[in-house]
Design a protein around this motif. Structure first.
Motif, PDB file in Angstrom:
ATOM      1  N   THR B  40     -12.406  19.595 -60.648  1.00 21.93           N
ATOM      2  CA  THR B  40     -13.720  19.657 -61.368  1.00 21.93           C
ATOM      3  C   THR B  40     -14.801  20.146 -60.659  1.00 21.93           C
ATOM      4  O   THR B  40     -15.945  19.891 -60.784  1.00 21.93           O
ATOM      5  CB  THR B  40     -13.992  18.064 -61.862  1.00 21.93           C
ATOM      6  OG1 THR B  40     -13.921  17.501 -60.648  1.00 21.93           O
ATOM      7  CG2 THR B  40     -12.944  17.674 -62.931  1.00 21.93           C
ATOM      8  N   LEU B  43     -17.490  23.512 -61.782  1.00 21.73           N
ATOM      9  CA  LEU B  43     -17.280  23.762 -63.224  1.00 21.73           C
ATOM     10  C   LEU B  43     -18.562  24.730 -63.870  1.00 21.73           C
ATOM     11  O   LEU B  43     -19.458  24.529 -63.596  1.00 21.73           O
ATOM     12  CB  LEU B  43     -17.393  22.369 -64.133  1.00 21.73           C
ATOM     13  CG  LEU B  43     -16.384  21.326 -64.108  1.00 21.73           C
ATOM     14  CD1 LEU B  43     -16.486  20.251 -64.587  1.00 21.73           C
ATOM     15  CD2 LEU B  43     -14.743  22.244 -64.215  1.00 21.73           C
ATOM     16  N   LYS B  44     -18.094  25.547 -64.720  1.00 25.79           N
ATOM     17  CA  LYS B  44     -19.223  26.376 -65.215  1.00 25.79           C
ATOM     18  C   LYS B  44     -18.985  26.594 -66.724  1.00 25.79           C
ATOM     19  O   LYS B  44     -17.896  26.134 -67.251  1.00 25.79           O
ATOM     20  CB  LYS B  44     -18.795  27.804 -64.665  1.00 25.79           C
ATOM     21  CG  LYS B  44     -19.446  28.273 -63.442  1.00 25.79           C
ATOM     22  CD  LYS B  44     -19.019  29.688 -63.159  1.00 25.79           C
ATOM     23  CE  LYS B  44     -17.486  29.719 -62.866  1.00 25.79           C
ATOM     24  NZ  LYS B  44     -16.974  30.976 -62.203  1.00 25.79           N
ATOM     25  N   VAL B  45     -20.087  26.524 -67.564  1.00 29.25           N
ATOM     26  CA  VAL B  45     -19.988  26.772 -68.763  1.00 29.25           C
ATOM     27  C   VAL B  45     -19.620  27.981 -69.247  1.00 29.25           C
ATOM     28  O   VAL B  45     -18.956  28.025 -70.445  1.00 29.25           O
ATOM     29  CB  VAL B  45     -21.763  26.327 -69.229  1.00 29.25           C
ATOM     30  CG1 VAL B  45     -21.811  26.467 -70.818  1.00 29.25           C
ATOM     31  CG2 VAL B  45     -21.924  25.144 -68.849  1.00 29.25           C
ATOM     32  N   ARG B  46     -20.283  29.153 -68.669  1.00 33.86           N
ATOM     33  CA  ARG B  46     -19.732  30.278 -68.916  1.00 33.86           C
ATOM     34  C   ARG B  46     -18.774  30.875 -68.095  1.00 33.86           C
ATOM     35  O   ARG B  46     -18.725  30.558 -66.865  1.00 33.86           O
ATOM     36  CB  ARG B  46     -20.627  31.328 -69.211  1.00 33.86           C
ATOM     37  CG  ARG B  46     -21.835  30.943 -70.405  1.00 33.86           C
ATOM     38  CD  ARG B  46     -22.719  31.953 -70.324  1.00 33.86           C
ATOM     39  NE  ARG B  46     -23.910  31.574 -71.207  1.00 33.86           N
ATOM     40  CZ  ARG B  46     -24.803  32.380 -71.895  1.00 33.86           C
ATOM     41  NH1 ARG B  46     -24.882  33.793 -71.473  1.00 33.86           N
ATOM     42  NH2 ARG B  46     -25.615  31.934 -72.728  1.00 33.86           N
ATOM     43  N   PRO B  48     -15.314  30.218 -67.672  1.00 40.01           N
ATOM     44  CA  PRO B  48     -14.670  29.139 -66.640  1.00 40.01           C
ATOM     45  C   PRO B  48     -13.600  29.918 -65.982  1.00 40.01           C
ATOM     46  O   PRO B  48     -12.956  31.055 -66.554  1.00 40.01           O
ATOM     47  CB  PRO B  48     -14.196  28.552 -67.603  1.00 40.01           C
ATOM     48  CG  PRO B  48     -14.119  28.907 -68.976  1.00 40.01           C
ATOM     49  CD  PRO B  48     -14.908  30.062 -68.946  1.00 40.01           C
ATOM     50  N   GLN B  52     -10.251  25.701 -64.309  1.00 34.72           N
ATOM     51  CA  GLN B  52     -11.145  25.024 -65.285  1.00 34.72           C
ATOM     52  C   GLN B  52     -10.427  25.131 -66.526  1.00 34.72           C
ATOM     53  O   GLN B  52     -10.350  23.962 -67.141  1.00 34.72           O
ATOM     54  CB  GLN B  52     -12.355  25.521 -65.213  1.00 34.72           C
ATOM     55  CG  GLN B  52     -13.384  24.667 -65.931  1.00 34.72           C
ATOM     56  CD  GLN B  52     -14.872  25.113 -66.090  1.00 34.72           C
ATOM     57  OE1 GLN B  52     -15.292  26.078 -65.365  1.00 34.72           O
ATOM     58  NE2 GLN B  52     -15.493  24.769 -66.950  1.00 34.72           N
ATOM     59  N   ILE B  55      -7.633  22.442 -66.812  1.00 28.99           N
ATOM     60  CA  ILE B  55      -7.827  21.044 -66.974  1.00 28.99           C
ATOM     61  C   ILE B  55      -8.934  20.656 -68.038  1.00 28.99           C
ATOM     62  O   ILE B  55      -8.527  19.554 -68.611  1.00 28.99           O
ATOM     63  CB  ILE B  55      -8.819  20.696 -65.548  1.00 28.99           C
ATOM     64  CG1 ILE B  55      -8.928  19.140 -65.536  1.00 28.99           C
ATOM     65  CG2 ILE B  55     -10.068  21.214 -65.473  1.00 28.99           C
ATOM     66  CD1 ILE B  55      -7.538  18.217 -65.299  1.00 28.99           C
ATOM     67  N   GLU B  56      -9.651  21.864 -68.780  1.00 27.20           N
ATOM     68  CA  GLU B  56     -10.281  21.428 -69.759  1.00 27.20           C
ATOM     69  C   GLU B  56      -9.405  21.220 -70.969  1.00 27.20           C
ATOM     70  O   GLU B  56      -9.236  20.619 -71.847  1.00 27.20           O
ATOM     71  CB  GLU B  56     -11.025  22.660 -70.038  1.00 27.20           C
ATOM     72  CG  GLU B  56     -12.749  22.558 -69.745  1.00 27.20           C
ATOM     73  CD  GLU B  56     -13.479  23.604 -69.924  1.00 27.20           C
ATOM     74  OE1 GLU B  56     -13.088  24.202 -70.960  1.00 27.20           O
ATOM     75  OE2 GLU B  56     -14.463  23.811 -69.295  1.00 27.20           O
TER      76      GLU B  56
END
Lengths: 84, 240, 164
Positions: B40, B43-46, B48, B52, B55-56
């Motif tokens: 973690t 972590l990036k919103v855009r 990824p 990430q 794991i998401e």
């Protein structure tokens, strides 16, 4: 002498307890057969059928596991020897 | 066949025995926390990263499972289920690293199921009140109460034995196979004059891996899945 | 060293440790795994929602603009049509006027020239008459040999000519 009898009887008892494994075997075989049938009828629902079958099998396994636990107790943690 | 080894004893309260199970659990916990911190990180919103996304995906799968089985109002329960699942599966899989799986320790599993049992009862009380909870034991007829209590208590016990039994049976059978293969290879190599060479259990190489696939990978996953599933079903059912 | 618990056994301390371990791990995983992931997922959902909203808003705006422009275009077209029509009418009127004027002028010129011609003709006739009369008088003088009283004679001759 008494201990030997208890130990022998425990071993036999453990073996007999494992007869409980027959039931879940039959039941799980039945479940797997039905699942195969269901997959044959509805191949697109394979994932759901498989997970449901595994879940049902694992729950149906309980009785067999009880037998196994009894056998394990008799073999490795025999409470009867302490009673002598 | 022995139980968990006692690694050390804390000289308090007449000797706290710290067993192999607990030490292995600590190892697994440390690994898990380090891995989750690593996963973690950043972590990036855009856009990824693959890490990430992985794991998401796992976390989303867990959330979807909880949502499917328990419904939206139990979503706060997902971390509990996730922790239980990870502890269970990694504990069982730790046998691959030649650690003694702590899921083959009755005390460990019993703790988890007793926790689940308490959560079920608390959830029941929360949803129906103390009277409603007590009353639920007398349904459908009053004289069946003892049976209801027994069946309520039987739930965690059957869950415990199911998980423990599967992993322990795997452990017993695997060690039986290892022992058998060792004596078999000893018999095979008895003609070798060198004492050291003849004591190498060559049959233990590779062959047990086939068993391992079932007893370690499949059973571990299945039992972790089952215990989480049953926990979710029971907790959800207690709130109905 | 070398001390083991029994294979199937319940150990209180193991249970207590397991409970503590579970709770600690639960809190740690919640802090380090579930919360960050949840935050990111929520943020992403929000962003997607916002993007959708913006897109919808922009779309509505664009549609409004489009209808406005279409209306404007339509009115402009109408205006242009009106202008063209009025221009055509004006031009028509003007050309009609011009044509009318021209034809009037032409008429006038024709009439005028006709009048002129007639006048000329008359003059010529008159002149010829007077010429003829004087000529006749001259001839008659010569014939008679005597100059006639011009006024009476001329009258006479004119009468004669008229009679002819």
């Amino acid at each position: 002498m008494e201990k030997a009898i208890v130990l022998a009887a425990s071993a036999i008892g453990a073996g007999l307890a494992m007869i409980a494994g027959v039931g879940p075997g039959i039941g799980q075989g039945f479940a797997a057969g039905k699942a195969a049938e269901a997959v044959g009828r509805q191949p697109e629902a394979k994932g759901a059928i498989t997970s449901t079958m595994l879940f049902g099998c694992a729950v149906a396994e309980s009785t067999g596991i009880y037998g196994l636990v009894v056998a394990l107790i008799l073999l490795f943690a025999n409470p009867l020897i302490g009673m002598l | 066949m022995n139980g968990p080894k006692i690694i050390f004893t804390i000289p308090l309260f007449g000797g706290i025995k710290v067993t192999e199970s607990i030490v292995n659990m600590w190892i697994i916990m440390v690994v898990m926390v380090i891995v989750s911190i690593w996963l973690t990180r950043g972590l990036k919103v855009r856009n990824p990263s693959k890490k990430q996304l992985f794991i998401e995906k796992l976390v989303t799968m867990l959330y979807d499972m909880v949502r499917d089985v328990m419904g939206e109002r139990y979503m706060f329960f997902a971390p509990y289920i996730g922790t239980l699942f990870l502890l269970s599966i990694l504990g069982s899989l730790s046998s691959l690293l030649t650690l003694r799986p702590y899921t083959a320790d009755l005390s460990v599993i019993l703790t988890w199921t007793v926790m689940t049992f308490l959560i079920i009862q608390i959830n029941n009380i929360k949803n129906h009140g103390v009277l409603g909870w007590l009353k639920s034991f007398t349904e459908p007829v009053a004289f069946i109460t003892p049976l209801n209590i027994i069946s309520e208590i039987a739930n965690p016990i059957s869950m415990t034995f199911r998980h423990f039994g599967n992993i322990a049976a795997g452990l017993v059978i695997t060690s039986l196979v290892y022992g058998g293969l060792a004596s078999l290879s000893g018999a095979l190599l008895s003609w070798v004059p060198n004492e050291f060479l003849s004591s190498i259990p060559i049959l233990q190489i590779g062959l047990p891996a086939i068993l391992s696939i079932y007893f370690d990978l499949f059973t571990s996953f299945l039992q972790a899945y089952i215990i989480c599933m049953l926990t979710m079903v029971f907790v959800q059912g207690s709130g109905e | 060293m070398g001390e083991y618990l029994q294979f199937v056994s319940i150990d209180t301390w193991t249970m207590i440790f397991t409970l503590i371990n579970f709770l600690v791990l639960f809190l740690l995983l919640k802090k380090f795994l579930f919360k960050p992931i949840n935050n990111v997922l929520e943020k992403r959902a929000d962003e997607i929602e916002n993007t959708y909203k913006t897109v919808e808003k922009t779309k509505i705006e664009a549609e409004d603009l489009k209808t406005e422009y279409e209306e404007r275009l339509k009115s402009a077209k109408e205006e242009a049509d009106g202008i063209i029509k009025s221009a055509v009418i004006n031009a028509q009127r003007r050309s009609d006027d011009i044509v009318n004027e021209a034809s009037e002028k032409a008429q006038y010129i024709v009439e005028k020239s006709q009048k002129q011609i007639e006048l000329d003709k008359k003059n010529a006739v008159n002149e010829a008459q007077s010429d003829i009369a004087s000529l006749a008088v001259d001839i008659a003088e010569k014939i008679i040999g005597k100059k006639l009283d011009s006024k009476e004679d001329e009258q006479l001759v004119s009468d004669i000519i008229d009679r002819i």
